[in-house]
Enzyme design. Structure first.
Site, PDB file in Angstrom:
ATOM      1  N   GLU A 299       0.851  -1.422  -0.061  1.00  0.00           N
ATOM      2  CA  GLU A 299       0.118   0.053  -0.047  1.00  0.00           C
ATOM      3  C   GLU A 299       0.877   1.298   0.175  1.00  0.00           C
ATOM      4  O   GLU A 299       0.474   2.037  -0.530  1.00  0.00           O
ATOM      5  CB  GLU A 299      -0.825  -0.067   1.277  1.00  0.00           C
ATOM      6  CG  GLU A 299      -2.270   0.681   0.992  1.00  0.00           C
ATOM      7  CD  GLU A 299      -3.317   0.246   2.243  1.00  0.00           C
ATOM      8  OE1 GLU A 299      -3.679  -0.869   1.986  1.00  0.00           O
ATOM      9  OE2 GLU A 299      -3.602   1.318   3.018  1.00  0.00           O
ATOM     10  N   HIS A 328       8.311 -26.666   0.725  1.00  0.00           N
ATOM     11  CA  HIS A 328       7.764 -27.639   0.005  1.00  0.00           C
ATOM     12  C   HIS A 328       6.465 -27.151  -0.878  1.00  0.00           C
ATOM     13  O   HIS A 328       5.341 -27.920  -1.250  1.00  0.00           O
ATOM     14  CB  HIS A 328       7.066 -28.673   1.074  1.00  0.00           C
ATOM     15  CG  HIS A 328       8.227 -29.265   1.908  1.00  0.00           C
ATOM     16  ND1 HIS A 328       8.893 -30.460   1.541  1.00  0.00           N
ATOM     17  CD2 HIS A 328       8.800 -28.770   2.759  1.00  0.00           C
ATOM     18  CE1 HIS A 328       9.902 -30.712   2.112  1.00  0.00           C
ATOM     19  NE2 HIS A 328       9.741 -29.727   3.052  1.00  0.00           N
ATOM     20  N   LYS A 442     -13.275   1.716  -1.714  1.00  0.00           N
ATOM     21  CA  LYS A 442     -14.235   2.448  -0.579  1.00  0.00           C
ATOM     22  C   LYS A 442     -15.414   3.222  -1.540  1.00  0.00           C
ATOM     23  O   LYS A 442     -16.470   2.960  -1.087  1.00  0.00           O
ATOM     24  CB  LYS A 442     -13.540   3.208   0.169  1.00  0.00           C
ATOM     25  CG  LYS A 442     -12.517   2.307   1.245  1.00  0.00           C
ATOM     26  CD  LYS A 442     -12.048   3.382   2.318  1.00  0.00           C
ATOM     27  CE  LYS A 442     -11.081   2.508   3.167  1.00  0.00           C
ATOM     28  NZ  LYS A 442     -10.454   3.242   4.377  1.00  0.00           N
TER      29      LYS A 442
HETATM   30  O1  PA5 Z   1      -3.106   1.950   5.903  1.00  0.00           O
HETATM   31  C1  PA5 Z   1      -4.312   2.481   5.793  1.00  0.00           C
HETATM   32  O2  PA5 Z   1      -4.259   3.608   5.837  1.00  0.00           O
HETATM   33  C2  PA5 Z   1      -5.260   1.423   5.298  1.00  0.00           C
HETATM   34  O3  PA5 Z   1      -5.023   0.017   4.979  1.00  0.00           O
HETATM   35  C3  PA5 Z   1      -6.462   1.550   6.457  1.00  0.00           C
HETATM   36  O4  PA5 Z   1      -5.916   1.161   7.751  1.00  0.00           O
HETATM   37  C4  PA5 Z   1      -7.816   0.867   6.316  1.00  0.00           C
HETATM   38  O5  PA5 Z   1      -8.202   1.296   5.134  1.00  0.00           O
HETATM   39  C5  PA5 Z   1      -8.680   1.072   7.409  1.00  0.00           C
HETATM   40  O6  PA5 Z   1      -9.018   2.351   7.452  1.00  0.00           O
HETATM   41  P1  PA5 Z   1      -9.525   3.053   8.952  1.00  0.00           P
HETATM   42  O7  PA5 Z   1      -8.456   2.810   9.925  1.00  0.00           O
HETATM   43  O8  PA5 Z   1      -9.784   4.229   8.411  1.00  0.00           O
HETATM   44  O9  PA5 Z   1     -10.749   2.105   8.959  1.00  0.00           O
END
Ligand code: PA5
Length: 473
Positions: A299, A328, A442
């Site tokens: 990410e 394996h 989202k």
């Molecule tokens: O790293 C990030 O920003 C995302 O993976 C969020 O953690 C994830 O989308 C969850 O978001 P939130 O904590 O706002 O619910």
């Protein structure tokens, strides 16, 4: 904590080098060439500390009061509840689960409360699969359960739908005091969860500004669950402090700064077409650290545009593997498949248990050779053998050596990967701290539900080409 538990983790880069693995490896010339970019990344890290989305760099230093509150709350939770359930997803779930697996008994939930040192059973619900929610409710008594709702934005559909379901059940089963079963971890000002927390008087912890989801394990997101489980949160933070301090002090010297050498070698590897980063711990306890790493790496570095607006389609696909299990399974591909990977092995010098392989099978020398040895020797030799096999096949690999798995070394490991990610983001000239690709999914979900304000997105989705039935076979 005993001195021997305060040892630093180390990284062995030899099998990344051309001198060791041949032309696929990184030459001294290639390393020299990236030194200025690495130096700039280290300077940017040191200069950017605490600013913008780099608030996570300060977490080992600025949480004294918060940690006191966390420890007090954790004690109350352990005394009052049998189960502790995290409702969250992505960065609000992967860290707590990884640290739980790294530092608690591998069968924690199966032990008696006494053998769990009075800690509650622990669950992290990071999906909205209806079967999973139903299964959870089959094994917990909500009257004896605390729910930690974690969401930075306070609006993530998955987490908020879980909140709606659980709060409804609590109201019906617990009555007036249902709010005492919920702890909200969220932004102190923005989002719906903070409003609900104020309205319903939930105990709250805050995710500091400048701390994005995947960089949030060392704030209350991770520290409260850890404390509830009896994990030494001071040692976690001290480990992180050690790694941050060493990186800061070593600055742009790649031979002193392991996180910078890591970023620099990954940078060169990417330029040489190594588009996959395999994370392969040789420890079941670290299996979910690989999941956490995959989110952090994927990410943060997977970006369409660089900071100057050029289309760069940056990133390196993270893949999780487990030693020895995946020897394996996937290792065949890693040694003989495409030359497109860097394999990071995590080795453990001293496992927390020693298990002797019993004597027997005297008439079977192919089995008997194992007798008298330990599982510790077996897993270690298999790791060394895999490193050797990968190197022989000219596959880039490096090994992170953990003296042992404890709160201090896990804190180091978390900080190490976060800093490496920040350095590499800077070297790639991308924003490692946003996630526009996640936001798109989202928003499309909101549109599909007909949420107000997402009419244009709904129209966009509906105008996409219709699927052909011919290709649904
Ligand atoms: O790293 C990030 O920003 C995302 O993976 C969020 O953690 C994830 O989308 C969850 O978001 P939130 O904590 O706002 O619910």
């Amino acid at each position: 904590m005993k001195q021997e538990r305060r040892k630093p983790i180390r990284v062995d880069f030899n099998n990344m080098r051309a001198e060791f693995i041949g032309k696929e490896g990184i030459s001294a010339r290639e390393l020299n060439k990236v030194k200025p970019a690495a130096l700039a990344a280290a300077e940017a890290y040191n200069a950017g500390r605490g600013n913008g989305m780099m608030g996570w760099t300060e977490l080992p230093y600025n949480q004294d009061e918060t940690v006191k509150d966390i420890l007090k709350t954790a004690k109350e939770i352990s005394e009052k509840f049998d189960n502790f359930v995290v409702l969250g997803i992505g960065g609000s779930a992967l860290g707590p689960f990884a640290v739980f697996n790294a530092l608690c008994h591998l069968r924690h939930n199966d032990l008696s409360k006494r053998r769990r040192n009075n800690a509650p059973r622990f669950f992290v619900e990071d999906n909205v699969d209806p079967e999973r929610m139903s299964a959870l409710l089959d094994v917990i008594d909500v009257k004896k359960t605390a729910f930690n709702v974690i969401t930075k934005s306070g609006s993530t559909s998955e987490t908020m739908s879980q909140y709606l379901i659980i709060s409804d059940i609590l109201k019906k089963k617990v009555g007036e005091k249902w709010n005492e079963h919920i702890i909200a971890t969220t932004d102190s000002e923005n989002g719906n969860l903070i409003k609900l927390a104020r309205e319903n008087n939930f105990k709250t912890f805050f995710i500091p500004s400048g701390v994005g989801g995947r960089f949030s394990e060392l704030c209350p997101v991770g520290l409260l669950p850890a404390a509830v489980l009896g994990i030494d949160v001071y040692a976690l933070l001290d480990g992180a402090k050690y790694t941050d301090g060493s990186a800061r002090e070593a600055g742009g010297d790649i031979f002193k700064n392991a996180a910078l050498m890591s970023a620099a070698t990954q940078y060169i590897a990417i330029k040489k077409g190594k588009n996959i980063s395999v994370m392969m711990p040789y420890a079941d306890s670290l299996k979910y650290m690989a999941d956490w790493y995959c989110q952090l790496w994927g990410e943060s570095l997977g970006k369409e545009n660089d900071l100057d607006g050029n289309k760069v389609y940056a990133g390196q696909t993270p893949v999780k593997a487990l030693g020895v299990t995946d020897q394996h399974s996937q290792v065949q591909l890693y040694t003989e498949g495409p030359f497109d990977k860097v394999v990071t092995i995590i080795g453990v010098e001293k496992y927390r248990k020693t298990f002797k392989i019993a004597n027997g099978c005297e008439e079977y020398p192919n089995v008997n050779f194992l007798c008298g040895h330990t599982l510790n020797e077996l897993i270690t030799n298999e790791r060394i053998a895999t490193e050797y096999a990968l190197a022989k096949a000219q596959r880039l690999n490096r090994t992170i050596i953990m003296p042992s798995v404890n709160a201090y070394t896990v804190g180091q490991l978390i900080m190490f990967f976060q800093i490496e990610t920040a350095y590499l983001g800077a070297m790639l000239n991308i924003d490692a701290f946003n996630q526009p690709g996640v936001e798109e999914g989202k928003n499309a979900t909101y549109a599909l539900f007909g949420r107000k304000g997402y009419e244009a997105k709904k129209a966009e989705i509906e105008s996409a080409p219709k699927k052909s039935r011919r290709f649904i076979i």
